[in-house]
Design a protein around this motif. Structure first.
Motif, PDB file in Angstrom:
ATOM      1  N   THR A 126      51.618  29.499  46.191  1.00 61.76           N
ATOM      2  CA  THR A 126      52.834  28.707  46.034  1.00 61.76           C
ATOM      3  C   THR A 126      54.029  29.547  46.466  1.00 61.76           C
ATOM      4  OG1 THR A 126      51.885  27.505  44.151  1.00 61.76           O
ATOM      5  CG2 THR A 126      54.270  27.386  44.452  1.00 61.76           C
ATOM      6  N   ILE A 127      54.808  29.004  47.396  1.00 61.19           N
ATOM      7  CA  ILE A 127      56.011  29.685  47.854  1.00 61.19           C
ATOM      8  C   ILE A 127      57.222  29.081  47.153  1.00 61.19           C
ATOM      9  CG2 ILE A 127      56.324  28.153  49.847  1.00 61.19           C
ATOM     10  CD1 ILE A 127      57.344  30.602  51.419  1.00 61.19           C
ATOM     11  N   SER A 128      58.185  29.932  46.809  1.00 59.58           N
ATOM     12  CA  SER A 128      59.413  29.454  46.174  1.00 59.58           C
ATOM     13  C   SER A 128      60.566  30.340  46.634  1.00 59.58           C
ATOM     14  CB  SER A 128      59.285  29.473  44.646  1.00 59.58           C
ATOM     15  OG  SER A 128      59.030  30.791  44.179  1.00 59.58           O
ATOM     16  N   ARG A 129      61.779  29.885  46.368  1.00 59.24           N
ATOM     17  CA  ARG A 129      62.935  30.637  46.810  1.00 59.24           C
ATOM     18  C   ARG A 129      64.037  30.586  45.775  1.00 59.24           C
ATOM     19  NH1 ARG A 129      64.513  27.937  52.289  1.00 59.24           N
ATOM     20  NH2 ARG A 129      66.320  29.325  52.199  1.00 59.24           N
ATOM     21  N   ASP A 130      64.899  31.605  45.786  1.00 67.33           N
ATOM     22  CA  ASP A 130      66.085  31.660  44.948  1.00 67.33           C
ATOM     23  C   ASP A 130      67.223  32.085  45.865  1.00 67.33           C
ATOM     24  OD1 ASP A 130      68.174  32.265  43.224  1.00 67.33           O
ATOM     25  OD2 ASP A 130      66.845  33.040  41.672  1.00 67.33           O
ATOM     26  N   ASN A 131      67.959  31.112  46.376  1.00 60.93           N
ATOM     27  CA  ASN A 131      69.010  31.407  47.349  1.00 60.93           C
ATOM     28  C   ASN A 131      70.104  32.294  46.760  1.00 60.93           C
ATOM     29  OD1 ASN A 131      67.700  29.907  49.292  1.00 60.93           O
ATOM     30  ND2 ASN A 131      68.881  28.051  48.890  1.00 60.93           N
ATOM     31  N   ALA A 132      70.391  32.124  45.497  1.00 58.61           N
ATOM     32  CA  ALA A 132      71.439  32.920  44.863  1.00 58.61           C
ATOM     33  C   ALA A 132      71.089  34.404  44.855  1.00 58.61           C
ATOM     34  CB  ALA A 132      71.687  32.429  43.443  1.00 58.61           C
ATOM     35  N   LYS A 133      69.799  34.692  44.819  1.00 59.50           N
ATOM     36  CA  LYS A 133      69.340  36.077  44.808  1.00 59.50           C
ATOM     37  C   LYS A 133      68.870  36.542  46.182  1.00 59.50           C
ATOM     38  CE  LYS A 133      67.852  36.040  39.964  1.00 59.50           C
ATOM     39  NZ  LYS A 133      66.718  36.249  39.021  1.00 59.50           N
ATOM     40  N   ASN A 134      68.995  35.686  47.201  1.00 60.55           N
ATOM     41  CA  ASN A 134      68.490  36.014  48.539  1.00 60.55           C
ATOM     42  C   ASN A 134      67.035  36.452  48.478  1.00 60.55           C
ATOM     43  OD1 ASN A 134      71.053  35.584  49.743  1.00 60.55           O
ATOM     44  ND2 ASN A 134      71.684  37.618  49.091  1.00 60.55           N
ATOM     45  N   ALA A 135      66.236  35.716  47.721  1.00 63.58           N
ATOM     46  CA  ALA A 135      64.855  36.118  47.494  1.00 63.58           C
ATOM     47  C   ALA A 135      63.889  34.959  47.718  1.00 63.58           C
ATOM     48  CB  ALA A 135      64.685  36.651  46.069  1.00 63.58           C
ATOM     49  N   VAL A 136      62.703  35.322  48.147  1.00 58.44           N
ATOM     50  CA  VAL A 136      61.615  34.360  48.308  1.00 58.44           C
ATOM     51  C   VAL A 136      60.384  34.956  47.649  1.00 58.44           C
ATOM     52  CG1 VAL A 136      60.146  33.164  49.957  1.00 58.44           C
ATOM     53  CG2 VAL A 136      62.557  33.443  50.437  1.00 58.44           C
TER      54      VAL A 136
ATOM     55  N   ASN B 144      59.895  36.607  56.530  1.00 54.67           N
ATOM     56  CA  ASN B 144      60.905  36.537  57.574  1.00 54.67           C
ATOM     57  C   ASN B 144      61.472  35.130  57.616  1.00 54.67           C
ATOM     58  OD1 ASN B 144      62.447  37.142  59.956  1.00 54.67           O
ATOM     59  ND2 ASN B 144      60.863  38.617  60.533  1.00 54.67           N
ATOM     60  N   ALA B 145      62.666  35.005  58.148  1.00 51.80           N
ATOM     61  CA  ALA B 145      63.186  33.685  58.466  1.00 51.80           C
ATOM     62  C   ALA B 145      62.445  33.194  59.701  1.00 51.80           C
ATOM     63  CB  ALA B 145      64.681  33.745  58.713  1.00 51.80           C
ATOM     64  N   VAL B 146      62.189  31.898  59.758  1.00 52.11           N
ATOM     65  CA  VAL B 146      61.303  31.399  60.808  1.00 52.11           C
ATOM     66  C   VAL B 146      61.722  30.006  61.261  1.00 52.11           C
ATOM     67  CG1 VAL B 146      59.693  30.470  59.078  1.00 52.11           C
ATOM     68  CG2 VAL B 146      58.850  31.018  61.377  1.00 52.11           C
ATOM     69  N   LEU B 147      61.450  29.714  62.538  1.00 48.93           N
ATOM     70  CA  LEU B 147      61.562  28.368  63.068  1.00 48.93           C
ATOM     71  C   LEU B 147      60.140  27.885  63.341  1.00 48.93           C
ATOM     72  CD1 LEU B 147      64.517  28.769  65.592  1.00 48.93           C
ATOM     73  CD2 LEU B 147      64.583  27.835  63.271  1.00 48.93           C
TER      74      LEU B 147
ATOM     75  N   VAL C 200      62.229  30.079  55.364  1.00 41.27           N
ATOM     76  CA  VAL C 200      61.685  31.419  55.170  1.00 41.27           C
ATOM     77  C   VAL C 200      60.172  31.327  55.025  1.00 41.27           C
ATOM     78  CG1 VAL C 200      61.760  33.515  53.801  1.00 41.27           C
ATOM     79  CG2 VAL C 200      63.802  32.088  54.006  1.00 41.27           C
ATOM     80  N   GLY C 201      59.511  32.265  55.654  1.00 44.88           N
ATOM     81  CA  GLY C 201      58.052  32.226  55.637  1.00 44.88           C
ATOM     82  C   GLY C 201      57.424  33.526  55.196  1.00 44.88           C
ATOM     83  N   TRP C 202      56.184  33.418  54.749  1.00 42.92           N
ATOM     84  CA  TRP C 202      55.335  34.583  54.494  1.00 42.92           C
ATOM     85  C   TRP C 202      54.260  34.626  55.568  1.00 42.92           C
ATOM     86  CZ3 TRP C 202      55.898  38.574  51.207  1.00 42.92           C
ATOM     87  CH2 TRP C 202      56.799  38.432  50.137  1.00 42.92           C
ATOM     88  N   PHE C 203      53.947  35.841  55.990  1.00 45.59           N
ATOM     89  CA  PHE C 203      52.952  36.071  57.016  1.00 45.59           C
ATOM     90  C   PHE C 203      52.048  37.204  56.545  1.00 45.59           C
ATOM     91  CE2 PHE C 203      55.133  33.569  60.261  1.00 45.59           C
ATOM     92  CZ  PHE C 203      56.398  33.505  59.702  1.00 45.59           C
ATOM     93  N   ARG C 204      50.895  37.334  57.167  1.00 45.06           N
ATOM     94  CA  ARG C 204      50.020  38.437  56.797  1.00 45.06           C
ATOM     95  C   ARG C 204      49.261  38.945  58.014  1.00 45.06           C
ATOM     96  NH1 ARG C 204      45.678  35.020  53.062  1.00 45.06           N
ATOM     97  NH2 ARG C 204      44.693  33.855  54.771  1.00 45.06           N
TER      98      ARG C 204
ATOM     99  N   ILE D  20      59.061  27.843  53.355  1.00 43.11           N
ATOM    100  CA  ILE D  20      59.844  26.934  52.539  1.00 43.11           C
ATOM    101  C   ILE D  20      61.177  26.716  53.207  1.00 43.11           C
ATOM    102  CG2 ILE D  20      60.655  28.844  51.064  1.00 43.11           C
ATOM    103  CD1 ILE D  20      60.631  26.746  48.739  1.00 43.11           C
ATOM    104  N   ALA D  21      61.541  25.463  53.385  1.00 47.69           N
ATOM    105  CA  ALA D  21      62.787  25.112  54.067  1.00 47.69           C
ATOM    106  C   ALA D  21      63.954  25.107  53.086  1.00 47.69           C
ATOM    107  CB  ALA D  21      62.636  23.746  54.725  1.00 47.69           C
ATOM    108  N   GLN D  22      65.157  24.953  53.642  1.00 47.54           N
ATOM    109  CA  GLN D  22      66.357  24.924  52.803  1.00 47.54           C
ATOM    110  C   GLN D  22      66.258  23.893  51.688  1.00 47.54           C
ATOM    111  OE1 GLN D  22      69.029  24.641  56.483  1.00 47.54           O
ATOM    112  NE2 GLN D  22      70.425  25.348  54.905  1.00 47.54           N
ATOM    113  N   GLY D  23      65.743  22.731  52.022  1.00 48.11           N
ATOM    114  CA  GLY D  23      65.667  21.658  51.048  1.00 48.11           C
ATOM    115  C   GLY D  23      64.483  21.739  50.110  1.00 48.11           C
TER     116      GLY D  23
END
Length: 118
Positions: free
Chosen positions: A68-78, A96-99, A34-38, A51-54
């Motif tokens: 600093t980017i962080s994620r909480d998968n349980a809350k579907n939040a970044v 957005n989710a990103v490759l 998941v990424g942040w863009f501007r 931030i990747a899955q791991g």
């Protein structure tokens, strides 16, 4: 259909901090990077951080050491913690989710406005 909702933006003085949040309607964040863009006025949307899955993170050079980017998968939040903000950080911020840094997987949300000004 996946919906992305960004929040947490606002007006802040140079040197200040903000914490952005991104909420997804489905469990997409647990299986994707998941990424942040501007996007600043008159400019193209650009990659900020991901931030990747791991938990591996990636940052564009201009925000390293400040964001600093962080994620909480349980809350579907970044989240994006932004410190030492500069006027050049002023933009609408999106998630957005990103490759990689450029291949976006879902439709963009509304974004959240960040304005850094004295």
């Amino acid at each position: 259909q996946v919906q992305l909702v960004e929040s947490g933006g606002g007006l802040v003085q140079p040197g200040g901090s903000l914490r952005l949040s991104c909420q997804a309607s489905g469990s997409i964040f647990s299986i994707n990077t998941v990424g942040w863009f501007r996007q600043a006025p008159g400019k193209q949307r650009e990659f900020v951080a991901s931030i990747a899955q791991g938990g591996t993170t990636d940052y564009t050079d201009s925000v390293k050491g400040r964001f600093t980017i962080s994620r909480d998968n349980a809350k579907n939040a970044v989240y994006l913690q932004m410190n030492s903000l500069k006027p050049e950080d002023t933009a609408v911020y999106y998630c957005n989710a990103v490759l990689g840094r450029t291949l976006i997987l879902y439709d963009w949300g509304q974004g959240t406005q960040v304005t850094v000004s004295s």
